[in-house]
Design a protein around this motif. Structure first.
Motif, PDB file in Angstrom:
ATOM      1  N   PHE A   1      45.683  35.985  41.052  1.00 15.71           N
ATOM      2  CA  PHE A   1      46.467  36.377  39.881  1.00 15.71           C
ATOM      3  C   PHE A   1      47.374  37.544  40.233  1.00 15.71           C
ATOM      4  N   GLU A   2      46.821  38.508  40.973  1.00 16.38           N
ATOM      5  CA  GLU A   2      47.602  39.658  41.414  1.00 16.38           C
ATOM      6  C   GLU A   2      48.018  39.446  42.866  1.00 16.38           C
ATOM      7  N   ASN A   3      49.229  39.796  43.193  1.00 17.32           N
ATOM      8  CA  ASN A   3      49.744  39.582  44.540  1.00 17.32           C
ATOM      9  C   ASN A   3      49.093  40.558  45.515  1.00 17.32           C
TER      10      ASN A   3
ATOM     11  N   GLN B   1      39.306  38.074  43.152  1.00 14.44           N
ATOM     12  CA  GLN B   1      40.423  38.319  44.079  1.00 14.44           C
ATOM     13  C   GLN B   1      39.937  38.148  45.512  1.00 14.44           C
ATOM     14  N   HIS B   2      40.258  37.013  46.105  1.00 10.66           N
ATOM     15  CA  HIS B   2      39.763  36.745  47.462  1.00 10.66           C
ATOM     16  C   HIS B   2      40.697  35.746  48.141  1.00 10.66           C
ATOM     17  N   PHE B   3      40.169  34.907  49.013  1.00  9.49           N
ATOM     18  CA  PHE B   3      40.943  33.871  49.689  1.00  9.49           C
ATOM     19  C   PHE B   3      39.958  32.832  50.206  1.00  9.49           C
TER      20      PHE B   3
ATOM     21  N   TRP C   1      38.600  29.840  45.303  1.00 11.04           N
ATOM     22  CA  TRP C   1      37.481  30.788  45.334  1.00 11.04           C
ATOM     23  C   TRP C   1      37.221  31.279  43.915  1.00 11.04           C
ATOM     24  N   GLY C   2      36.050  31.838  43.663  1.00 10.89           N
ATOM     25  CA  GLY C   2      35.783  32.361  42.332  1.00 10.89           C
ATOM     26  C   GLY C   2      34.396  32.945  42.207  1.00 10.89           C
TER      27      GLY C   2
ATOM     28  N   TYR D   1      38.870  44.574  44.663  1.00  9.05           N
ATOM     29  CA  TYR D   1      38.937  45.106  43.308  1.00  9.05           C
ATOM     30  C   TYR D   1      40.274  44.736  42.670  1.00  9.05           C
ATOM     31  N   GLY D   2      40.196  44.289  41.417  1.00  5.25           N
ATOM     32  CA  GLY D   2      41.412  43.937  40.687  1.00  5.25           C
ATOM     33  C   GLY D   2      41.137  43.840  39.204  1.00  5.25           C
ATOM     34  N   GLY D   3      42.142  43.409  38.463  1.00  3.70           N
ATOM     35  CA  GLY D   3      42.040  43.326  37.016  1.00  3.70           C
ATOM     36  C   GLY D   3      41.154  42.210  36.512  1.00  3.70           C
TER      37      GLY D   3
END
Length: 355
Positions: free
Chosen positions: A43-45, A208-210, A223-224, A243-245
């Motif tokens: 979601f976040e770049n 937030q991963h890959f 991922w999730g 870490y992210g929103g």
């Protein structure tokens, strides 16, 4: 170049010369708002780290020395089932936890192999035995897979579970293609859910991963994490994440968590690992973002994936919990095989950590 660096580079070379099948793009993947230009996206770049950057960082970073082997006190076998209002969560190793409640047995990211690697002779090797031996696992009903990296999607462990228990598997979009036996495997996009019974609903949520198991299939699967709604409780399993929103967005959708299972290890060096792995301070912030009543650390001390000392994550976690003004039981870490009983809201009084 030290021995551990050499062995891990050999694993990567072997990986590069293997010939796996590519992940087929399904209609579900194409329709996902997270899937663009042939890849899934956060979601976040965040900056994408290339294989070259990984190899350079791996070869030039000084890694702490981990023990070859570590023993922990033997713990009692988990019960076959947990009924009533009790929720029992056993830490097995890495991101493998056994969640028992309402008569269900749920296993997260089962990892029972000697190495988390594409090859059996090289790559990160476990330094301690699983806290619950495979043969001591109760019958598993549901398996949650956060993503397809080798330390989370361990196909030998999955195949043993399929042969023994034939559980339901919940995975992100595209991950089903990694399975040899695709029966009972359900793919989910972020914020989708599966209702198992009137007492159990499981949601796949954003982190937030890959993803990817080879140099050429990066972000080809989703991922999730998971939110488990079980007998009136909400349990968050965070998989792997920077870490992210998304922690606040998860809280906004589901409200406060009764228990959050949050990674605390594999975070150094920060300039490389920061976007995709939280450190203990960020893990505590995630606990606060989720407004979790209690949290448990995971993803530490089993495989040396990054540069920090083996006991640094648990040591720093205690300090960050204190710095945040939380009670010491608000966010805990357990030794392999130890369990948390949410009915009493206290960790099992068996044998605590010695660090």
């Amino acid at each position: 170049m030290n021995k551990k660096v050499l062995w891990n580079l050999l694993a990567l070379i072997s990986l590069i010369f293997s010939s796996p099948a590519c992940v087929p793009t399904s209609q579900k993947m194409k329709k996902s708002p997270n899937f663009k230009n042939g890849q899934f996206h956060n979601f976040e770049n965040i900056e994408s780290k290339s294989l070259w950057k990984f190899l350079k960082t791996r070869a030039t970073t000084e890694w702490a020395s981990w023990p070859e082997h570590r023993e922990f006190p033997k713990q009692p076998k988990p019960p076959q089932r947990v009924e009533g209002s009790e929720v029992r969560v056993t830490y097995i190793n890495h991101a493998t936890l056994l969640i028992q409640a309402g008569g269900f047995n749920i296993l997260t990211d089962p990892q029972y192999s000697k190495r988390c690697s594409p090859v059996s002779f090289a790559g990160p090797k476990r330094v301690h035995a699983p806290g619950v031996l495979f043969e001591d696992l109760p019958p598993i009903d549901i398996v949650l897979i956060s993503h397809d990296h080798y330390d989370h999607l361990d196909l030998p462990s999955i195949e043993k579970l399929q042969t023994r228990d034939q559980p339901k598997f919940l995975v992100g979009l595209g991950v089903k293609s990694r399975f040899k036996d695709k029966a009972y495997v359900t793919e989910l996009d972020w914020w989708q859910n599966v209702e198992i019974s009137k007492d159990l609903r499981i949601h796949f949520v954003e982190v937030q991963h890959f993803s990817g198991r080879y140099p050429w299939d990066r972000n080809s699967t989703l991922w999730g994490g998971f939110v488990i709604e079980l007998i009136g409780r909400k349990i968050y399993f965070g998989g792997d994440s920077g870490y992210g929103g998304h922690y606040l967005r998860t809280y906004e959708k589901f409200g406060p968590m009764d228990l959050s299972l949050i990674p605390i290890g594999a975070y150094a060096p920060r300039e490389f690992m920061g976007p995709v792995h939280v450190d203990p301070k960020q893990a505590v912030q995630a606990h606060l973002d989720l407004k979790s009543k209690k949290s448990m650390g995971m993803h530490f001390g089993t495989f040396q994936l990054t540069a920090e000392e083996i006991d640094e994550p648990t040591r720093l976690l205690k300090q960050e919990v204190k710095n945040a003004g939380l009670g010491e039981e608000a966010f805990i870490s357990l030794i392999p095989g130890q369990f948390l009983d949410l009915k009493s809201d206290n960790p099992s009084q068996i044998q605590g950590r010695e660090d």
